[in-house]
Design a protein around this motif. Structure first.
Motif, short mmCIF file in Angstrom:
data_model
loop_
_atom_site.label_atom_id
_atom_site.label_comp_id
_atom_site.label_asym_id
_atom_site.label_seq_id
_atom_site.Cartn_x
_atom_site.Cartn_y
_atom_site.Cartn_z
N LEU A 51 0.81 -1.22 0.00
CA LEU A 51 0.00 0.00 0.00
C LEU A 51 0.84 1.27 0.00
CD1 LEU A 51 -2.79 -0.97 2.55
CD2 LEU A 51 -3.03 -0.75 0.07
N SER A 52 2.15 1.12 0.17
CA SER A 52 3.03 2.29 0.21
C SER A 52 3.32 2.85 -1.18
CB SER A 52 4.35 1.92 0.88
OG SER A 52 5.11 1.04 0.06
N ARG A 53 2.94 2.13 -2.22
CA ARG A 53 3.33 2.51 -3.59
C ARG A 53 2.27 2.08 -4.59
NH1 ARG A 53 6.32 -1.63 -1.66
NH2 ARG A 53 5.85 -3.65 -2.58
N ILE A 54 2.31 2.71 -5.76
CA ILE A 54 1.56 2.24 -6.91
C ILE A 54 2.54 1.55 -7.84
CG2 ILE A 54 0.28 2.91 -8.98
CD1 ILE A 54 -0.95 5.18 -7.40
N ASN A 55 2.34 0.25 -8.06
CA ASN A 55 3.18 -0.48 -9.00
C ASN A 55 2.68 -0.24 -10.42
OD1 ASN A 55 4.61 -1.91 -6.83
ND2 ASN A 55 2.67 -2.99 -6.54
N ARG A 83 -6.92 6.07 -2.17
CA ARG A 83 -7.92 6.31 -1.11
C ARG A 83 -7.33 6.05 0.27
NH1 ARG A 83 -11.41 3.36 -4.54
NH2 ARG A 83 -11.27 1.57 -3.11
N LYS A 84 -6.45 5.04 0.37
CA LYS A 84 -5.88 4.64 1.65
C LYS A 84 -4.60 5.41 2.00
CE LYS A 84 -7.72 -0.08 1.86
NZ LYS A 84 -8.34 0.07 3.20
N ALA A 85 -4.10 6.24 1.09
CA ALA A 85 -2.86 6.98 1.34
C ALA A 85 -2.99 7.85 2.59
CB ALA A 85 -2.50 7.84 0.13
N LYS A 86 -1.94 7.88 3.38
CA LYS A 86 -1.94 8.65 4.62
C LYS A 86 -2.04 10.15 4.32
CE LYS A 86 0.87 9.60 8.74
NZ LYS A 86 2.17 9.37 9.41
N THR A 87 -2.87 10.85 5.09
CA THR A 87 -2.98 12.30 4.99
C THR A 87 -3.06 12.87 6.41
OG1 THR A 87 -5.38 12.14 4.77
CG2 THR A 87 -4.11 12.28 2.72
N ASP A 88 -3.27 14.18 6.50
CA ASP A 88 -3.51 14.80 7.80
C ASP A 88 -4.94 15.35 7.81
OD1 ASP A 88 -3.49 17.47 6.65
OD2 ASP A 88 -1.31 17.26 6.51
N PRO A 89 -5.43 15.79 8.96
CA PRO A 89 -6.85 16.19 9.04
C PRO A 89 -7.19 17.54 8.43
CG PRO A 89 -5.79 16.46 11.17
CD PRO A 89 -4.79 15.78 10.30
N ASP A 90 -6.19 18.35 8.11
CA ASP A 90 -6.47 19.71 7.63
C ASP A 90 -6.79 19.71 6.14
OD1 ASP A 90 -5.94 20.75 10.16
OD2 ASP A 90 -3.79 20.93 9.72
N ALA A 91 -7.50 20.76 5.71
CA ALA A 91 -7.78 20.95 4.29
C ALA A 91 -6.49 21.31 3.56
CB ALA A 91 -8.81 22.07 4.11
N ALA A 99 0.68 15.58 2.42
CA ALA A 99 -0.05 16.49 1.54
C ALA A 99 0.83 16.95 0.39
CB ALA A 99 -0.57 17.69 2.33
N ASP A 100 2.06 17.31 0.72
CA ASP A 100 3.02 17.76 -0.29
C ASP A 100 3.25 16.67 -1.34
OD1 ASP A 100 4.89 19.54 -1.45
OD2 ASP A 100 6.52 18.55 -0.40
N ASN A 101 3.34 15.43 -0.89
CA ASN A 101 3.57 14.31 -1.80
C ASN A 101 2.40 14.13 -2.76
OD1 ASN A 101 5.00 11.97 -2.76
ND2 ASN A 101 3.63 10.68 -1.54
N LEU A 102 1.19 14.11 -2.25
CA LEU A 102 0.03 13.88 -3.11
C LEU A 102 -0.19 15.04 -4.08
CD1 LEU A 102 -2.56 12.28 -0.64
CD2 LEU A 102 -1.00 11.15 -2.23
N VAL A 103 0.03 16.26 -3.63
CA VAL A 103 -0.09 17.42 -4.54
C VAL A 103 0.99 17.34 -5.62
CG1 VAL A 103 0.11 19.94 -4.70
CG2 VAL A 103 -1.19 18.91 -2.83
N GLY A 104 2.20 16.95 -5.23
CA GLY A 104 3.28 16.82 -6.21
C GLY A 104 3.00 15.75 -7.24
N ILE A 105 2.42 14.64 -6.81
CA ILE A 105 2.06 13.57 -7.75
C ILE A 105 1.00 14.05 -8.73
CG2 ILE A 105 0.92 11.32 -7.91
CD1 ILE A 105 2.35 10.60 -5.25
N PHE A 106 -0.03 14.74 -8.20
CA PHE A 106 -1.09 15.28 -9.07
C PHE A 106 -0.47 16.22 -10.10
CE2 PHE A 106 -5.86 15.93 -8.93
CZ PHE A 106 -5.93 16.61 -10.14
#
Length: 355
Positions: free
Chosen positions: A226-230, A243-251, A265-272
């Motif tokens: 779950l730590s990666r997308i193969n 959906r299961k990726a770790k995040t924090d509670p803030d917007a 958050a930085d990681n997911l925004v960077g991937i997008f």
């Protein structure tokens, strides 16, 4: 003799599943480079065996990496795709470089220290000399450009050190044989045979982090899938992992400065941003102030659209391993045509009888 012509060399080890980090940090960039330069793309299987590999798994992984390259858009007909062990000039040139490189240079390599850990005495000699073989991979083709991640930048600097020492030590011989070009080295200019290869490090998400811990790099060695997308994951699996990726509670913040101290958050925004060929600022301009419950589905849809077709094409290619082998064999023959000339010149320069 003409000046060094632009040429790109890069490679990936066949050690486990390729993942989103490999794609965004390397493979996708390689696809774009095909339109700019002649390229050689290598499955570096000799590097893989610096630590023990199960033979059957290694065979499978070599073909899987080649399939991932092709499925992602690497064209093995216009450029050269091959596996390293099919071109013996790499290993022979690496031995000559072992005799050029200094022991102290190798001892400073941080990656050896990390991989060997505290029990250095049990590490293989190959792991210690890994950077010398990497230099041979690059300089066998006198490549001028290498797309590398930050973790390999030190090894490329050592490649430049080896090239510089070789050029300096044999400058008169290189000049006498008419084999080199003038290269500025500090306050002097020498007749050099090898170029001073430059790194290519760019892109908004060249360093993709784990979905389980935003402070750690996404890795195929992480025990949690779950730590990666193969790159072999299907659409449903890709969406589930996001959906299961770790995040924090803030917007999400509205500006990039607001990502500081929020690694997930930085990681997911960077991937997008990387998948959509946009900046982080653009993404936050659209999603800033919104919760992850709205952002993650949009990221999942984008990731599925970009990555699921690659997985489908990989499965199709892997259904015909004989064709993959033919592609790699053809690439190796074309690579050897270049590398054998380089090795012949190097032997002549250092005084080894050849031919």
């Amino acid at each position: 003799m003409a000046a060094f012509q632009p040429l790109v060399f890069s490679g990936v080890q066949p050690t486990g599943n390729l993942h989103l980090g490999n794609y965004l940090g390397a493979i996708r960039r390689w696809v774009a480079l095909q339109d700019e330069y002649p390229c050689l793309f290598c499955v570096v299987d000799l590097h893989a065996i610096t630590v023990f590999q199960e033979p059957e798994e290694l065979e499978r992984s070599i073909r899987e990496v080649a399939a991932a390259f092709i499925a992602s858009g690497i064209d093995p007909k216009k450029h050269i795709l091959f596996n390293q062990s099919r071109v013996p000039e790499h290993a022979e040139l690496a031995w000559i470089f072992n005799c050029v490189a200094r022991l102290g240079w190798m001892e400073r390599m941080t990656q050896f220290k990390e991989k060997a850990g505290k029990d250095r005495e049990r590490a293989s000699l190959g792991l210690f000399a890994y950077p010398s073989l990497m230099a041979a991979d690059i300089l066998a083709y006198r490549a001028t450009l290498v797309p590398v991640g930050e973790d390999q930048k030190q090894h490329l600097e050592l490649t430049r050190d080896i090239a510089a020492k070789f050029n300096h030590d044999y400058s008169d011989r290189i000049a006498g044989k008419g084999l080199g070009h003038p290269i500025a080295m500090g306050d002097e200019t020498v007749q050099g045979y090898f170029p001073m290869t430059d790194p290519l490090i760019e892109g908004p998400a060249t360093r993709v982090m784990s979905f389980k811990d935003g402070s750690k790099k996404m890795s195929k060695s992480d025990p949690s899938d779950l730590s990666r997308i193969n790159l072999t994951d299907d659409a449903e699996t890709i969406a589930r992992k996001i959906r299961k990726a770790k995040t924090d509670p803030d917007a999400l913040p509205s500006e990039t400065a607001g990502l500081a101290g929020r690694p997930e958050a930085d990681n997911l925004v960077g991937i997008f941003a990387a998948l959509d060929n946009r900046s982080k600022a653009d993404i936050l301009g659209e999603y800033g102030g919104r919760p992850f419950s709205e952002f993650k589905p949009a990221l999942a849809d984008l990731a599925v659209a970009k990555l699921a077709p690659i997985a489908t094409e990989m499965r199709r290619i892997l259904d015909d391993p004989a064709e993959i082998d033919r592609t790699l064999r053809d690439g190796a023959e074309r690579a050897r045509a270049i590398a054998s000339r380089t090795l012949g010149d190097v032997k002549s320069i250092v005084g080894l009888l050849n031919g």
